[in-house]
Design a protein around this motif. Sequence first.
Motif, PDB file in Angstrom:
ATOM      1  N   PHE A 177       0.831  -1.210   0.000  1.00  0.00           N
ATOM      2  CA  PHE A 177       0.000   0.000   0.000  1.00  0.00           C
ATOM      3  C   PHE A 177       0.865   1.259   0.000  1.00  0.00           C
ATOM      4  O   PHE A 177       0.531   2.251  -0.658  1.00  0.00           O
ATOM      5  CB  PHE A 177      -0.934   0.004   1.215  1.00  0.00           C
ATOM      6  CG  PHE A 177      -1.995  -1.061   1.180  1.00  0.00           C
ATOM      7  CD1 PHE A 177      -2.571  -1.439  -0.021  1.00  0.00           C
ATOM      8  CD2 PHE A 177      -2.421  -1.690   2.341  1.00  0.00           C
ATOM      9  CE1 PHE A 177      -3.561  -2.424  -0.064  1.00  0.00           C
ATOM     10  CE2 PHE A 177      -3.395  -2.668   2.314  1.00  0.00           C
ATOM     11  CZ  PHE A 177      -3.968  -3.044   1.104  1.00  0.00           C
ATOM     12  N   LEU A 178       1.969   1.226   0.750  1.00  0.00           N
ATOM     13  CA  LEU A 178       2.865   2.379   0.811  1.00  0.00           C
ATOM     14  C   LEU A 178       3.385   2.730  -0.582  1.00  0.00           C
ATOM     15  O   LEU A 178       3.440   3.906  -0.958  1.00  0.00           O
ATOM     16  CB  LEU A 178       4.037   2.083   1.751  1.00  0.00           C
ATOM     17  CG  LEU A 178       5.091   3.184   1.894  1.00  0.00           C
ATOM     18  CD1 LEU A 178       4.477   4.426   2.536  1.00  0.00           C
ATOM     19  CD2 LEU A 178       6.272   2.684   2.713  1.00  0.00           C
ATOM     20  N   VAL A 183       2.626   8.476  -4.277  1.00  0.00           N
ATOM     21  CA  VAL A 183       2.597   9.774  -4.973  1.00  0.00           C
ATOM     22  C   VAL A 183       1.205  10.407  -4.908  1.00  0.00           C
ATOM     23  O   VAL A 183       0.829  11.181  -5.789  1.00  0.00           O
ATOM     24  CB  VAL A 183       3.080   9.633  -6.432  1.00  0.00           C
ATOM     25  CG1 VAL A 183       4.551   9.282  -6.470  1.00  0.00           C
ATOM     26  CG2 VAL A 183       2.269   8.617  -7.207  1.00  0.00           C
ATOM     27  N   SER A 184       0.472  10.113  -3.862  1.00  0.00           N
ATOM     28  CA  SER A 184      -0.864  10.707  -3.691  1.00  0.00           C
ATOM     29  C   SER A 184      -0.775  12.214  -3.468  1.00  0.00           C
ATOM     30  O   SER A 184      -1.569  12.982  -4.044  1.00  0.00           O
ATOM     31  CB  SER A 184      -1.582  10.059  -2.504  1.00  0.00           C
ATOM     32  OG  SER A 184      -1.786   8.680  -2.708  1.00  0.00           O
ATOM     33  N   ILE A 185       0.173  12.656  -2.633  1.00  0.00           N
ATOM     34  CA  ILE A 185       0.302  14.088  -2.349  1.00  0.00           C
ATOM     35  C   ILE A 185       0.721  14.868  -3.607  1.00  0.00           C
ATOM     36  O   ILE A 185       0.115  15.902  -3.914  1.00  0.00           O
ATOM     37  CB  ILE A 185       1.294  14.329  -1.197  1.00  0.00           C
ATOM     38  CG1 ILE A 185       0.784  13.685   0.096  1.00  0.00           C
ATOM     39  CG2 ILE A 185       1.516  15.827  -0.986  1.00  0.00           C
ATOM     40  CD1 ILE A 185      -0.535  14.249   0.597  1.00  0.00           C
ATOM     41  N   MET A 199      -5.513   9.299  -4.333  1.00  0.00           N
ATOM     42  CA  MET A 199      -5.040   7.957  -4.018  1.00  0.00           C
ATOM     43  C   MET A 199      -5.212   7.028  -5.218  1.00  0.00           C
ATOM     44  O   MET A 199      -4.326   6.224  -5.525  1.00  0.00           O
ATOM     45  CB  MET A 199      -5.788   7.423  -2.799  1.00  0.00           C
ATOM     46  CG  MET A 199      -5.535   8.235  -1.532  1.00  0.00           C
ATOM     47  SD  MET A 199      -6.667   7.828  -0.178  1.00  0.00           S
ATOM     48  CE  MET A 199      -6.155   6.154   0.213  1.00  0.00           C
ATOM     49  N   SER A 200      -6.344   7.145  -5.905  1.00  0.00           N
ATOM     50  CA  SER A 200      -6.586   6.329  -7.095  1.00  0.00           C
ATOM     51  C   SER A 200      -5.599   6.680  -8.200  1.00  0.00           C
ATOM     52  O   SER A 200      -5.091   5.794  -8.911  1.00  0.00           O
ATOM     53  CB  SER A 200      -8.018   6.538  -7.578  1.00  0.00           C
ATOM     54  OG  SER A 200      -8.268   5.827  -8.777  1.00  0.00           O
ATOM     55  N   LEU A 263       9.941  13.705  -7.927  1.00  0.00           N
ATOM     56  CA  LEU A 263      10.632  13.134  -9.080  1.00  0.00           C
ATOM     57  C   LEU A 263      10.107  11.743  -9.423  1.00  0.00           C
ATOM     58  O   LEU A 263      10.017  11.370 -10.600  1.00  0.00           O
ATOM     59  CB  LEU A 263      12.138  13.076  -8.814  1.00  0.00           C
ATOM     60  CG  LEU A 263      12.852  14.432  -8.858  1.00  0.00           C
ATOM     61  CD1 LEU A 263      14.258  14.318  -8.280  1.00  0.00           C
ATOM     62  CD2 LEU A 263      12.915  14.958 -10.297  1.00  0.00           C
ATOM     63  N   LEU A 264       9.741  10.966  -8.410  1.00  0.00           N
ATOM     64  CA  LEU A 264       9.124   9.661  -8.658  1.00  0.00           C
ATOM     65  C   LEU A 264       7.782   9.843  -9.352  1.00  0.00           C
ATOM     66  O   LEU A 264       7.467   9.143 -10.330  1.00  0.00           O
ATOM     67  CB  LEU A 264       8.949   8.901  -7.345  1.00  0.00           C
ATOM     68  CG  LEU A 264       8.185   7.576  -7.443  1.00  0.00           C
ATOM     69  CD1 LEU A 264       8.902   6.591  -8.356  1.00  0.00           C
ATOM     70  CD2 LEU A 264       7.992   6.969  -6.046  1.00  0.00           C
TER      71      LEU A 264
END
Length: 289
Positions: A177-178, A183-185, A199-200, A263-264
Amino acid sequence: MDDSGNFGAPPPPPPPSAGGGGQIPQRGLGDILSVAFDVYKANAAKLIVIVAIVVVPLSFISHFLTGVVFDATTVTHGTTVTVGDTTIASGDVTTRSFGTFLLGGLIAAAITIIISAVLQAALTRGAALATVGDPVDTEASYRYGFKKFGSVLLISILVGIVVAIGIILLIIPGFIFLAFLSVSIPALIVEDRRGTQAMSRSWNLVKGYFWHALGTVVVAYLIVWFVGLVLGLIGGDNWFLRWIFDSIAQIITAPFAALVTVLLYVDLRVRNENLTADRLRADLISTAT
């Protein structure tokens, strides 16, 4: 000059960089870390100021409350116990009521949440601007950070709950899950996707590149953890020194962690959507209004 000794056509120009608005290259783990360090060095002063404005005063309050106001209280008991011809005097007993401990913990947790939410929004915004070569504006970053405070707080809570549930389920699901929600933020800050939409979005970007995302997140976390551990040990047991060195650790590591995350996110969009710097810059402009 060509192989025959004649002057031929000049070599083609190098591909445009991210700051020039061209195609952004795909980056592996090493490239992401290297670019993060380079962007950090080029924008260190402004990124550090963004962190220090929030971390220094609020972490001081947190350390003062937990280290002084709600610190353990030493109570001297004057009773004695006689065993045969020997009298044993009781020593000092250190006590702390559960209510005091709980109150101090709740206040410290609330301060941490405030720091994290505002800082994530402001710093992620500044980091995203830095990655495309645009100037980092501390004041504008914080205006944006307070504007997105509620949204960042909601996503942080939702992601925290999901990851915590995963950790409870034999730890491994927590790492899964992590990675998928890592990259949700940035999805909120750059694209203005809120709540479960962010999140999606993160989940869909990571899908197909799970090991890449997990490796990047874990390595960045270990770097941040190690720096924080070393500086924390220097602070020792004194609350004031702990505040100083914990603050230094956060000020140093938070910009790097934010840059790696951004960057990710950018790299995942490049892999999925052939993202260009112009498109990324346009997204940032549109969400700033």
